[in-house]
Design a protein around this motif. Structure first.
Motif, PDB file in Angstrom:
ATOM      1  N   SER A  27       0.828  -1.207   0.000  1.00  0.00           N
ATOM      2  CA  SER A  27       0.000   0.000   0.000  1.00  0.00           C
ATOM      3  C   SER A  27       0.866   1.262   0.000  1.00  0.00           C
ATOM      4  CB  SER A  27      -0.929   0.003   1.203  1.00  0.00           C
ATOM      5  OG  SER A  27      -0.206   0.095   2.412  1.00  0.00           O
ATOM      6  N   MET A  28       1.939   1.246   0.794  1.00  0.00           N
ATOM      7  CA  MET A  28       2.820   2.407   0.827  1.00  0.00           C
ATOM      8  C   MET A  28       3.620   2.554  -0.467  1.00  0.00           C
ATOM      9  SD  MET A  28       2.513   4.243   3.566  1.00  0.00           S
ATOM     10  CE  MET A  28       0.769   4.055   3.190  1.00  0.00           C
ATOM     11  N   LEU A  29       3.912   1.427  -1.107  1.00  0.00           N
ATOM     12  CA  LEU A  29       4.608   1.497  -2.402  1.00  0.00           C
ATOM     13  C   LEU A  29       3.723   2.173  -3.448  1.00  0.00           C
ATOM     14  CD1 LEU A  29       7.114   0.695  -4.039  1.00  0.00           C
ATOM     15  CD2 LEU A  29       5.992  -1.484  -4.537  1.00  0.00           C
ATOM     16  N   VAL A  30       2.437   1.811  -3.460  1.00  0.00           N
ATOM     17  CA  VAL A  30       1.492   2.460  -4.380  1.00  0.00           C
ATOM     18  C   VAL A  30       1.339   3.934  -4.022  1.00  0.00           C
ATOM     19  CG1 VAL A  30      -0.907   2.503  -5.158  1.00  0.00           C
ATOM     20  CG2 VAL A  30       0.257   0.320  -4.838  1.00  0.00           C
ATOM     21  N   PHE A  31       1.197   4.217  -2.741  1.00  0.00           N
ATOM     22  CA  PHE A  31       1.002   5.590  -2.288  1.00  0.00           C
ATOM     23  C   PHE A  31       2.178   6.479  -2.691  1.00  0.00           C
ATOM     24  CE2 PHE A  31       1.220   9.019   0.794  1.00  0.00           C
ATOM     25  CZ  PHE A  31      -0.093   9.424   0.921  1.00  0.00           C
TER      26      PHE A  31
END
Length: 431
Positions: free
Chosen positions: A355-359
């Motif tokens: 999720s943080m990679l996408v964000f």
């Protein structure tokens, strides 16, 4: 002999040209006899100048025309026709005259007026700029008023952004309802359900805050656009950071003699969220107190439109707010990545890592796109970034859990995890 007035004028005109040519050729013959090889044929501009400045004799009365007004209309017609016919025609409206180097003044080129400029009459020396609220027509000889526009909810981009934001906000509320309904299942309890509720609520608000970028900008909407977006997103990211920290602490404290037990308290995650969000609120308060955003009319981004938008007031404050949010996201990503190999039963680190990679990917690509966009495209880019990053958090963290809760028999899951939950109940009681 009797003659008409028209014949008399024609006679005088032909006589004037013949007289001028005779005088010029005589002077050139004298120059050539002195060794000057210049052509005997005069240039048209020389003939024009001679016809204009020389005093001629009347054919009938042999009287000298001392008064300029007594020259015949035919002579003037010939003087004006000779240069334009053999050198340069007049420049129409929408063009300007450019002198040619090494050529007489009557020889010039016609250049179209530049973007945003007009010339309303023939043979204009210079083009004139249109006012900021007007633009040139196709021929560039007249200024037309610009149309006032903004990202309206009734246009395609406005309708699409509004529909997607409302739909995703409703979906997030539905996921929150699922988590509340199945709050006693192990998968909900193991991921700190209170933080999950807070994260889902903030994500629903993230989707809705994109609606602040649609509609006619006002003083109030400009003040709330960036600040509400920054605070709500900071709450979401700090909630993820708190969940990541708790996941790591939960496995570290189980080691014999670990000193981290002092951090394993039910108030720790809420303190993390409160402190991180409070710092962002402080940044926004300083921004609003020193150089707040305000509505403005952008007259330069599009040639035919005046774009109503919000000026950020202080670009430095805007990027500080984004930078702080990115710092929290990077911290969550780093901690979750380092904890990705912890046991799967209670490990949420893998989902947080994705999720943080996408964000981070969305907002890193947002910066150059935001800088290169103009007009309504700036608001469309920001709406897309808000929706895309929120979808990444919702999809990577909660959709897999909803799949397990709704499509897998959670009763069997309780039996499988009964012994594991009972052995960890003391350490994870704050979950």
């Amino acid at each position: 002999m009797t003659t008409s007035a028209l014949s008399y004028n024609i006679y005088n005109a032909v006589y004037a040209v013949a007289w001028a040519l005779h005088e010029i050729l005589m002077k050139r013959s004298e120059k050539r006899s002195l060794g000057n090889e210049e052509s005997l044929l005069p240039h048209p501009w020389q003939l024009h100048s001679y016809l204009k400045n020389t005093q001629f004799k009347d054919v009938v009365g042999e009287q000298v025309f001392v008064d300029e007004n007594r020259r015949t209309e035919a002579q003037y017609a010939i003087m004006n026709y000779v240069p334009s016919a053999v050198c340069t025609a007049s420049c129409p409206a929408g063009f300007r005259k450019l002198p040619l180097e090494g050529k007489p003044p009557c020889c010039f080129s016609c250049s179209p007026c530049s973007e945003g400029e007009i010339s309303s009459h023939r043979d204009a020396e210079q083009c004139q700029k249109c006012p900021e609220d007007e633009y040139p027509n196709e021929q560039r000889d007249y200024c037309l008023p610009k149309t006032v526009t903004f990202l309206d909810v009734n246009e395609p981009w406005g309708k699409a952004g509004t529909a997607v934001a409302l739909s995703l906000s409703l979906l997030t509320a539905l996921v929150l309802w699922v988590f509340v309904k199945f709050q006693d299942t192990p998968i909900v309890q193991a991921n700190n359900r209170n933080l999950s509720y807070l994260l889902l609520t903030s994500l629903s608000s993230c989707f809705l805050c994109s609606l602040l970028f649609v509609g006619r900008p006002t003083t109030a909407s400009c003040l709330f656009r960036q600040t509400v977006f920054a605070v709500v997103f900071t709450v979401a990211v700090s909630s993820i950071l708190a969940k990541t920290i708790i996941v790591v602490l939960a496995f570290r404290v189980t080691r014999p003699g670990s000193r981290m037990r002092i951090f394993l308290h039910s108030r720790v995650p809420y303190c993390v969220v409160l402190i991180c969000s409070g710092i962002q609120v402080l940044f926004c308060a300083i921004w609003l107190g020193t150089s707040p955003p305000f509505p403005e009319a952008d007259t330069h981004s599009e040639s035919r439109h005046i774009i109503l938008t919000c000026n950020e007031g202080s670009a430095f404050a805007f990027y500080c707010v984004l930078g702080y949010m990115g710092f929290l996201a990077l911290g969550s990503f780093t901690i979750a990545f380092l904890a990705r190999n912890l046991p799967d039963a209670f490990n949420e680190a893998k989902f947080i890592t994705f999720s943080m990679l996408v964000f981070c990917s969305v907002w890193i690509s947002f910066l150059p796109t935001y800088q290169s966009s103009k007009g309504k495209a700036v608001m469309i880019v920001e709406i897309f970034s808000i929706l895309a990053s929120s979808i990444g958090l919702l999809g990577c963290i909660f959709i897999p859990k909803c799949f397990v809760i709704l499509l897998t028999s959670w009763e069997n899951t309780i039996k499988q995890n009964k012994n594991q939950r009972s052995s960890r109940s003391k350490d994870f009681s704050f979950f």
